[in-house]
Design a protein around this motif. Structure first.
Motif: not given
Length: 438
Positions: A82-95, A121-132
């Protein structure tokens, strides 16, 4: 000076900091748990891994003997299309919408409850802060409610170490090429938590180039760009478009795909390909043209990988002559063309290629759980979060977090990445901790 000041900031992190035992106290943490949990700290560990660094919500339960008890991934493929790539805010809501169900399903498939776990165990980085943040918040909630230790995981280290789960002969030292949508990374793994960075991305990673090329060619992004390009490339002539190999004049092991993306875009424009017309509706002539571009792009994109790997292998063998394996992992490592070409490079240099199965190359909870097990065995973990920890706590997230220190010959003046707000590397933190203990 920059590193020193960063360490000062790390030492002032609040009590919610993951890996606090490494970054602040410099000592192993072995909290006192009830007697019935003591056995969980030994060999029979059962760890829940949670991964939300980008666009997949993943969880898995893994036992320390290597048994994968469950693996669950909730894809955001529709959002990507839909967005042609990762949209951080949308990705956060989906998570946020998926995380509870994904974790519950992982536990149910393992036929376990949170009370059976040894650690989280949980990923703390690197990545998108909203998603992490979504994954970290869930992990700490479980750890807090069930009095479980917690291990903060470096996403790229997890991609490298999952190979040790599927290849029992893979011992340190070894090399790794980690390739995904956000990262190109060549490392020499001396030991657990001790990595030398031989090469990295100075602008765009190969996965990003695949995704953009697929988008411009009107391919179905629900499968992500890599598989779509690989499939279409089989129909094309890989030498029909004369793309130049990136950074031929740079005698280092760093990567750049921004220029190749520009070449592809110009080639598409010159052929008047309309991305609004999906490949499924393209004329026969148009489809051939798109296939030729896909094949030519893939050939040059992977030639860049081959060239950099060849040089990195020579560097690594000078440092660690005992190396026998090159691990290739990350989402792009699922590409069969990539694997086949890199296998030729590896064999030419007397090494063996190790690629995790595709389900463990893309982002997943298994790699997080397994890396948690490896570090937990070394005493690298935090105690359970305090029971009164607020839901809106500020967590120690590390969106920009190097894995290792740069190899002297690998430093590039062409690097365009800003160094501000980058955490000290995982390697520097662990090595500093070990020095304080000795």
């Amino acid at each position: 000076m920059a590193v020193s000041s960063t360490f000062c900031r790390l030492n002032l992190l609040p009590k919610h900091s993951l890996l606090r035992g490494l970054t602040s106290h410099g000592q192993q943490l072995r909290p006192k748990w009830p007697h019935n949990q003591i056995s969980k700290l030994e060999d029979n560990l059962i760890v829940l891994g949670i991964e939300t660094s980008c666009d997949d919500t993943a969880a898995a339960v893994v036992r320390s003997n290597g048994d994968i008890l469950s693996q669950v991934v909730s894809s955001q493929a529709d959002l990507l299309a839909q967005y042609g790539g990762v949209a951080p805010k949308m990705a956060e809501e989906a998570h946020s919408q998926a995380i509870d169900q994904v974790v519950l399903e992982a536990l149910d498939k393992a036929n376990l409850t949170e009370k059976d776990l040894s650690a989280i165990a949980v990923t703390i980085g690197p990545g998108l802060s909203l998603c992490l943040r979504v994954g970290v918040q869930k992990a700490r909630k479980i750890a807090r409610n069930f009095n479980l230790p917690i291990v903060g995981i470096h996403h790229m280290e997890a991609h490298a170490l999952v190979a040790r789960l599927i290849e029992q002969d893979l011992q340190f030292p070894f090399m790794a090429l980690l390739i995904s949508g956000g990262h190109n990374l060549l490392i020499l793994a001396h030991d657990l938590g001790h990595y030398v960075q031989l090469g990295t991305t100075i602008d765009d990673a190969i996965g990003e180039a695949y995704d953009k090329t697929a988008k411009w060619l009107g391919l179905d992004l629900r499968r992500s760009g890599g598989p779509a390009i690989e499939e279409l490339a089989r129909e094309g002539d890989a030498k029909s478009v004369n793309f130049s190999i990136p950074m031929k004049q740079h005698k280092d092991c760093n990567f750049s795909y921004a220029g190749l993306k520009t070449q592809v875009r110009l080639a598409i424009e010159s052929r008047k390909i309309d991305a609004k017309i999906p490949i499924s509706s393209a004329s026969c002539e148009d489809r051939v043209s798109r296939a030729d571009i896909a094949a030519s792009f893939q050939r040059v994109a992977v030639l860049h990988l081959e060239e950099r790997c060849e040089r990195a292998i020579q560097w690594a063998l000078k440092i660690e002559p005992s190396i026998t394996y090159l691990v290739v992992s990350g989402g792009v490592a699922s590409n069969q063309y990539v694997r086949a070409r890199l296998d030729l490079v590896v064999k030419r240099n007397g090494l063996q290629l190790v690629c995790p199965p595709p389900s463990l190359c893309t982002d997943n909870g298994v790699m997080v759980a397994w890396t948690g097990i490896e570090h937990f065995r070394m005493g690298r973990f935090d105690p359970p979060p305090p029971v009164d920890e607020p839901e809106d706590s500020v967590y120690d997230l590390r969106p920009r977090w190097p894995l290792g220190e740069e190899h002297t010959e690998g430093r590039s003046e062409a690097r365009s990445l800003r160094t501000a707000r980058i955490h000290p590397s995982l390697t520097s933190l662990i090595q500093a901790s070990l020095q304080q203990q000795s």
